[in-house]
Design a protein around this motif. Structure first.
Motif, short mmCIF file in Angstrom:
data_model
loop_
_atom_site.label_atom_id
_atom_site.label_comp_id
_atom_site.label_asym_id
_atom_site.label_seq_id
_atom_site.Cartn_x
_atom_site.Cartn_y
_atom_site.Cartn_z
N VAL A 101 0.84 -1.20 0.00
CA VAL A 101 0.00 0.00 0.00
C VAL A 101 0.88 1.25 0.00
O VAL A 101 1.67 1.46 0.92
N SER A 102 0.73 2.09 -1.01
CA SER A 102 1.49 3.33 -1.10
C SER A 102 0.95 4.36 -0.11
O SER A 102 -0.27 4.47 0.06
N PHE A 126 0.18 5.19 9.08
CA PHE A 126 1.12 4.38 8.32
C PHE A 126 2.42 4.20 9.11
O PHE A 126 2.86 5.11 9.82
N SER A 127 3.02 3.04 8.95
CA SER A 127 4.33 2.79 9.56
C SER A 127 5.40 3.50 8.74
O SER A 127 5.13 4.09 7.70
N HIS A 128 6.63 3.41 9.23
CA HIS A 128 7.76 3.83 8.41
C HIS A 128 7.74 3.01 7.11
O HIS A 128 7.23 1.88 7.10
N PRO A 129 8.30 3.52 6.03
CA PRO A 129 8.34 2.74 4.78
C PRO A 129 9.12 1.43 4.95
O PRO A 129 10.14 1.40 5.61
N TYR A 130 8.58 0.35 4.36
CA TYR A 130 9.33 -0.90 4.33
C TYR A 130 9.62 -1.33 2.90
O TYR A 130 10.22 -2.37 2.65
N PHE A 131 9.23 -0.49 1.96
CA PHE A 131 9.52 -0.73 0.54
C PHE A 131 9.13 0.55 -0.19
O PHE A 131 8.59 1.48 0.41
N ILE A 181 5.98 2.63 0.60
CA ILE A 181 4.98 1.63 0.98
C ILE A 181 5.11 1.36 2.47
O ILE A 181 6.21 1.17 2.99
N GLY A 182 3.99 1.37 3.18
CA GLY A 182 4.02 1.15 4.61
C GLY A 182 2.89 0.25 5.08
O GLY A 182 1.92 0.01 4.34
#
Length: 272
Positions: free
Chosen positions: A107-108, A119-124, A222-223
């Motif tokens: 999910v962007s 949203f979390s920190h980005p993981y991708f 993405i998070g």
């Protein structure tokens, strides 16, 4: 004095009963969406898109990039995970109702979504690709301007295409198969889409095609997605930071996206 003690004891007993009842609400009931944390009942229900590379079955085992990432987060924070596969269109409504506690499905992070969710920190980051017929002269990003590009209506690809390739002609179609068909019929020169999903689509394309260009978009992180105010977000952020430092993130990324260039977003965090 004794009567006062009895009153206080009764009040404490009632409070304990209320706490026990509130923590044994069945998933999906109206009050489950009001839990202060996804971990209130010791279980983390993670909504995942039932499609590779997010989540899929390989024999008796579950696989997938987002599945592996969610599994590591749950392990780090000490909560038992339960993965709930579904269509992408159902993920946010399931989160709203409390049927799931977290979304892990490529999910962007967008301004619009941030108004309603945490949203979390980005993981991708979003990796974009141009898919073309195998004999196409399109080989690099500079070749895109001046060509006809098929997209799926309503996706972020339309705005990205307008911003990055203003001279490209947009050929909008209602879904992925229709966009690939437009390329096969010569009505478009390429199909612009999220790279992680195109490999599976190519297998069912009407003519031989290949994913010609792949590149990351650092502006589309993405998070993981949570309900507003869910305290688990901070724990997930801490887990993600640890995964980047100890190499777990890079191991998972390499397993599923070895050929994808490393985004600057993660290079800045010390990933090599």
């Amino acid at each position: 004095m004794k009567s006062l003690k009895f009153i206080l004891a009764g009040a404490v007993t009632l409070l304990v009963i209320l706490v026990v009842v509130s923590n044994t609400v069945e998933p999906g009931s109206p009050s489950s969406a009001k839990r202060s944390s996804a971990a209130d009942d010791g279980k983390l229900r993670i909504g995942v898109l039932d499609s590779a590379p997010v989540y899929y079955r390989q024999g008796s085992s579950a696989k997938g990039f987002d599945y592996e990432m969610g599994l590591e987060v749950a392990k780090t924070v000490g909560i038992k995970p339960e993965f709930v596969p579904m269509d992408f269109a159902d993920l946010f409504s399931a989160l709203d109702k409390g049927d799931i506690d977290m979304i892990a499905s490529q999910v962007s992070v967008t301004e619009e979504r941030q108004k309603a969710y945490d949203f979390s920190h980005p993981y991708f980051v979003t990796y974009l690709s141009f898919t073309t017929p195998k004999d196409s002269p399109i080989k690099k990003l500079k070749d895109i301007n001046g060509t006809r590009v098929a997209i799926v209506a309503g996706t972020a690809q339309e705005s990205i295409l307008k911003a990055q390739f203003p001279k490209a002609e947009i050929v909008s179609r209602k879904n992925e198969p229709a966009a690939l068909k437009a390329v096969a019929e010569g009505k478009a020169d390429s199909f612009f889409y999220d790279a992680p999903f195109t490999d599976g689509l190519i297998k069912h394309a009407p003519i031989p095609m290949e994913e010609r260009i792949v590149y990351p978009s650092d502006k589309a992180p993405i998070g993981f997605v949570f309900r507003k105010g869910d305290g688990l977000k901070d724990q997930a952020n801490s887990a993600l930071d640890d995964m980047i430092i100890d190499g777990t993130w890079l191991r998972i990324k390499t397993e599923y996206f070895r050929e994808y260039p490393l985004s600057e977003l993660f290079r800045e965090q010390g990933v090599e």
